[in-house]
Motif scaffolding. Sequence first.
Motif, PDB file in Angstrom:
ATOM      1  N   LEU A   1       0.820  -1.136  -0.007  1.00 53.88           N
ATOM      2  CA  LEU A   1       0.045   0.058  -0.152  1.00 53.88           C
ATOM      3  C   LEU A   1       0.818   1.317  -0.110  1.00 53.88           C
ATOM      4  O   LEU A   1       0.628   2.262  -0.655  1.00 53.88           O
ATOM      5  N   PRO A   2       2.089   1.391   0.699  1.00 50.73           N
ATOM      6  CA  PRO A   2       2.753   2.711   0.753  1.00 50.73           C
ATOM      7  C   PRO A   2       3.232   2.847  -0.866  1.00 50.73           C
ATOM      8  O   PRO A   2       3.270   4.309  -0.945  1.00 50.73           O
ATOM      9  N   GLY A   3       3.684   1.897  -1.665  1.00 49.37           N
ATOM     10  CA  GLY A   3       4.080   2.178  -2.804  1.00 49.37           C
ATOM     11  C   GLY A   3       2.895   2.739  -3.495  1.00 49.37           C
ATOM     12  O   GLY A   3       3.204   3.363  -4.759  1.00 49.37           O
ATOM     13  N   LEU A   4       1.785   2.790  -3.289  1.00 50.51           N
ATOM     14  CA  LEU A   4       0.669   3.419  -4.006  1.00 50.51           C
ATOM     15  C   LEU A   4       0.509   4.859  -3.753  1.00 50.51           C
ATOM     16  O   LEU A   4      -0.500   5.577  -4.413  1.00 50.51           O
ATOM     17  N   LEU A   5       0.950   5.239  -2.702  1.00 53.85           N
ATOM     18  CA  LEU A   5       0.782   6.693  -2.221  1.00 53.85           C
ATOM     19  C   LEU A   5       1.636   7.508  -2.629  1.00 53.85           C
ATOM     20  O   LEU A   5       2.718   7.212  -2.924  1.00 53.85           O
ATOM     21  N   PRO A   6       1.055   8.913  -3.048  1.00 52.19           N
ATOM     22  CA  PRO A   6       2.139  10.157  -3.591  1.00 52.19           C
ATOM     23  C   PRO A   6       3.031  10.287  -2.574  1.00 52.19           C
ATOM     24  O   PRO A   6       3.048  10.219  -1.318  1.00 52.19           O
TER      25      PRO A   6
ATOM     26  N   THR B   1       2.634  -2.104  -9.203  1.00 54.52           N
ATOM     27  CA  THR B   1       2.500  -0.843  -8.468  1.00 54.52           C
ATOM     28  C   THR B   1       2.406   0.536  -9.143  1.00 54.52           C
ATOM     29  O   THR B   1       1.727   1.317  -9.007  1.00 54.52           O
ATOM     30  N   HIS B   2       3.323   0.824 -10.379  1.00 52.96           N
ATOM     31  CA  HIS B   2       3.368   2.009 -10.841  1.00 52.96           C
ATOM     32  C   HIS B   2       2.156   2.441 -11.776  1.00 52.96           C
ATOM     33  O   HIS B   2       1.883   3.582 -11.961  1.00 52.96           O
ATOM     34  N   VAL B   3       1.439   1.340 -12.264  1.00 51.14           N
ATOM     35  CA  VAL B   3       0.240   1.462 -12.998  1.00 51.14           C
ATOM     36  C   VAL B   3      -0.805   2.017 -12.025  1.00 51.14           C
ATOM     37  O   VAL B   3      -1.593   3.167 -12.261  1.00 51.14           O
ATOM     38  N   VAL B   4      -1.051   1.179 -10.851  1.00 56.37           N
ATOM     39  CA  VAL B   4      -1.931   1.713  -9.994  1.00 56.37           C
ATOM     40  C   VAL B   4      -1.760   3.121  -9.361  1.00 56.37           C
ATOM     41  O   VAL B   4      -2.589   3.928  -8.986  1.00 56.37           O
ATOM     42  N   ALA B   5      -0.374   3.257  -9.175  1.00 55.80           N
ATOM     43  CA  ALA B   5      -0.030   4.503  -8.086  1.00 55.80           C
ATOM     44  C   ALA B   5      -0.327   5.623  -9.411  1.00 55.80           C
ATOM     45  O   ALA B   5      -0.662   6.720  -8.804  1.00 55.80           O
ATOM     46  N   ALA B   6      -0.180   5.518 -10.601  1.00 54.82           N
ATOM     47  CA  ALA B   6      -0.654   6.605 -11.566  1.00 54.82           C
ATOM     48  C   ALA B   6      -2.211   6.727 -11.398  1.00 54.82           C
ATOM     49  O   ALA B   6      -2.262   8.263 -11.473  1.00 54.82           O
ATOM     50  N   ARG B   7      -3.039   5.908 -11.352  1.00 51.64           N
ATOM     51  CA  ARG B   7      -4.377   6.126 -10.901  1.00 51.64           C
ATOM     52  C   ARG B   7      -4.722   6.952  -9.916  1.00 51.64           C
ATOM     53  O   ARG B   7      -5.686   7.667  -9.588  1.00 51.64           O
TER      54      ARG B   7
ATOM     55  N   THR C   1     -14.437   8.920  -3.513  1.00 49.47           N
ATOM     56  CA  THR C   1     -13.128   8.480  -3.848  1.00 49.47           C
ATOM     57  C   THR C   1     -13.369   7.634  -5.309  1.00 49.47           C
ATOM     58  O   THR C   1     -12.388   7.798  -6.088  1.00 49.47           O
ATOM     59  N   ILE C   2     -14.231   6.830  -5.187  1.00 49.24           N
ATOM     60  CA  ILE C   2     -14.562   5.865  -6.615  1.00 49.24           C
ATOM     61  C   ILE C   2     -14.669   6.606  -7.619  1.00 49.24           C
ATOM     62  O   ILE C   2     -14.231   6.573  -8.712  1.00 49.24           O
ATOM     63  N   ALA C   3     -15.566   7.803  -7.353  1.00 45.99           N
ATOM     64  CA  ALA C   3     -15.780   8.595  -8.544  1.00 45.99           C
ATOM     65  C   ALA C   3     -14.515   9.455  -8.965  1.00 45.99           C
ATOM     66  O   ALA C   3     -14.462   9.710 -10.235  1.00 45.99           O
ATOM     67  N   ASP C   4     -13.462   9.842  -8.228  1.00 45.22           N
ATOM     68  CA  ASP C   4     -12.344  10.480  -8.513  1.00 45.22           C
ATOM     69  C   ASP C   4     -11.509   9.493  -9.270  1.00 45.22           C
ATOM     70  O   ASP C   4     -10.933   9.882 -10.064  1.00 45.22           O
ATOM     71  N   LEU C   5     -11.404   8.106  -8.870  1.00 48.35           N
ATOM     72  CA  LEU C   5     -10.689   7.137  -9.728  1.00 48.35           C
ATOM     73  C   LEU C   5     -11.123   6.932 -11.199  1.00 48.35           C
ATOM     74  O   LEU C   5     -10.453   6.552 -11.957  1.00 48.35           O
ATOM     75  N   ASP C   6     -12.511   7.001 -11.036  1.00 49.92           N
ATOM     76  CA  ASP C   6     -13.190   7.031 -12.649  1.00 49.92           C
ATOM     77  C   ASP C   6     -13.432   8.125 -13.365  1.00 49.92           C
ATOM     78  O   ASP C   6     -13.766   8.253 -14.338  1.00 49.92           O
ATOM     79  N   GLY C   7     -12.826   9.163 -12.757  1.00 50.63           N
ATOM     80  CA  GLY C   7     -12.648  10.680 -13.429  1.00 50.63           C
ATOM     81  C   GLY C   7     -13.951  11.417 -13.527  1.00 50.63           C
ATOM     82  O   GLY C   7     -14.127  12.341 -14.561  1.00 50.63           O
ATOM     83  N   ARG C   8     -14.950  11.153 -12.637  1.00 46.62           N
ATOM     84  CA  ARG C   8     -16.044  11.886 -12.773  1.00 46.62           C
ATOM     85  C   ARG C   8     -16.247  13.106 -11.648  1.00 46.62           C
ATOM     86  O   ARG C   8     -15.277  12.759 -10.544  1.00 46.62           O
TER      87      ARG C   8
END
Length: 506
Positions: free
Chosen positions: A236-241, A408-414, A479-486
């Motif tokens: 999980l820490p690797g996904l955080l900015p 990780t880098h793909v999920v971290a970008a989202r 948060t789900i809406a933010d991940l989907d770009g809404r």
Amino acid sequence: MVLGRTLAVALVGLTGHVVDVEAHLAPALPAFTLVGLPDAALAESRDRVRAAVTSTGLAWPNRRITVNLSPATLPKSGSGFDLAIAVAALAGAEVVPPERVQDVVHLGELGLDGRLRPVRGVLPAVAAAVAAGRPRLVVPAGNVAEARLVPGAEVRGARTLAEVLSWHGADLEVPDTEPVRPEAPPVAVPPHALDLADVVGQQEARACLEVAAAGGHHLLMVGPPGTGKTMLASRLPGLLPDLADAQAVEVTAIHSIAGTFDPGDGLVRRPPFEDPHHTATAASVIGGGSGVPRPGAASRAHRGILFLDEAPEFATSVLQTLRQPLEHGELVLHRAHGAARYPARFQLVLAANPCPCGKAVGKGLDCTCRPEQRRRYFGRLSGPLLDRVDLQVELQPSRATDECGDATHVVAARVAAARAAQAERFAGLPWRTCAEAPASWLRDRLGADRAMRALLDGAVDRGTLSLRGADRVLRVAWTIADLDGRDAPNAGDIGSAIAMRTLGHA
């Protein structure tokens, strides 16, 4: 009768207070008295200071010396006052000109041979001195790198007491001595170096992990041994900015006080990851100790992850103490001489087996636990604690044919894109993620769609959610809406958030 003055800094929690160190030398029977609410370690500085002065080649003043640490009502702890006490006493004895030291902050512990030893908490101490308009500081050579992280500080690093006195005008020989280096923190594999692609299957858990990272939500994972709960949590820490500048300073200050900061790496830029063992005491998790309490794992995890593996095995007293920081983002530790406040805005990640034997999967045909044992085991995670956990997911054993998900880098970008959307939404407001935002603020921006409110209200009326749970579901939906770009959640996001909260055994 002569008076010598200089400055030091007392830390109470993360708050630093500039302290006037006054040394009064009177022509009376020789004695050395220290007043101003010192703790045991500080009271022992009388012997360290006397030995360090004589080891430097100076004669100890043969007078009655009274050292006052003002304000006298403020509790003071630790050995970081040694240098200031020595300088004030020698200024009173006119070994150094008193006017040259009265506006300088001195921090450091003295060895019996006169060398300066590094101390904890230099970063918040220097920051407090600069904020109080006292930018000139002398610190041990081993603390210079840490002290210079504070903008505006005029820092000089010294190896010995003799070197400090020479700077202030004393006529004595300065020995060529190696500086005392700070003790290096233990080296561990950074959690952000682990790859999420190593986890096989577990698509539902991976989705919950991504939502947790994007919105700063708390997470519970329930499943038998070997299903990947610990692997997911450690990634999980690797996904955080990276931490913002203000957050990095705050986190670094906590680790400086705790003694887990390596100044050679600069400010702590990555979210910390703390995973105490289930035998940890309440004091080690939330902080404690005699005198002024030290930060525990919960505060060291500030702006990062606090992972409790085998959560039901933790003592109930430990689990219940986490309810305050989960709500308020800080810990207030009360002691006889006052209270210390430490920030503790962490993401709580819990991992648990479904029962003591861990085999209660599906119909649980292989489970050897009696029903009351299962209830007692999982009942250690109290309802009020679980009501504060936003996401609850049940993991099933993976199969050899299951595929690995995104790296990780793909999920971290989202996650970074979702965090950027939240930063734009909350610009100018005191919160940065959906998990921190008040539910009333988010509810007012749902729009005119009554279906979303009806979903939440219906779950509350059926007893599926408490009012607090409904608020947390709403945050997850954003948060789900933010991940989907809404720009805002829809009814489907509300339904997904409810499902993510009710997947586990809790």
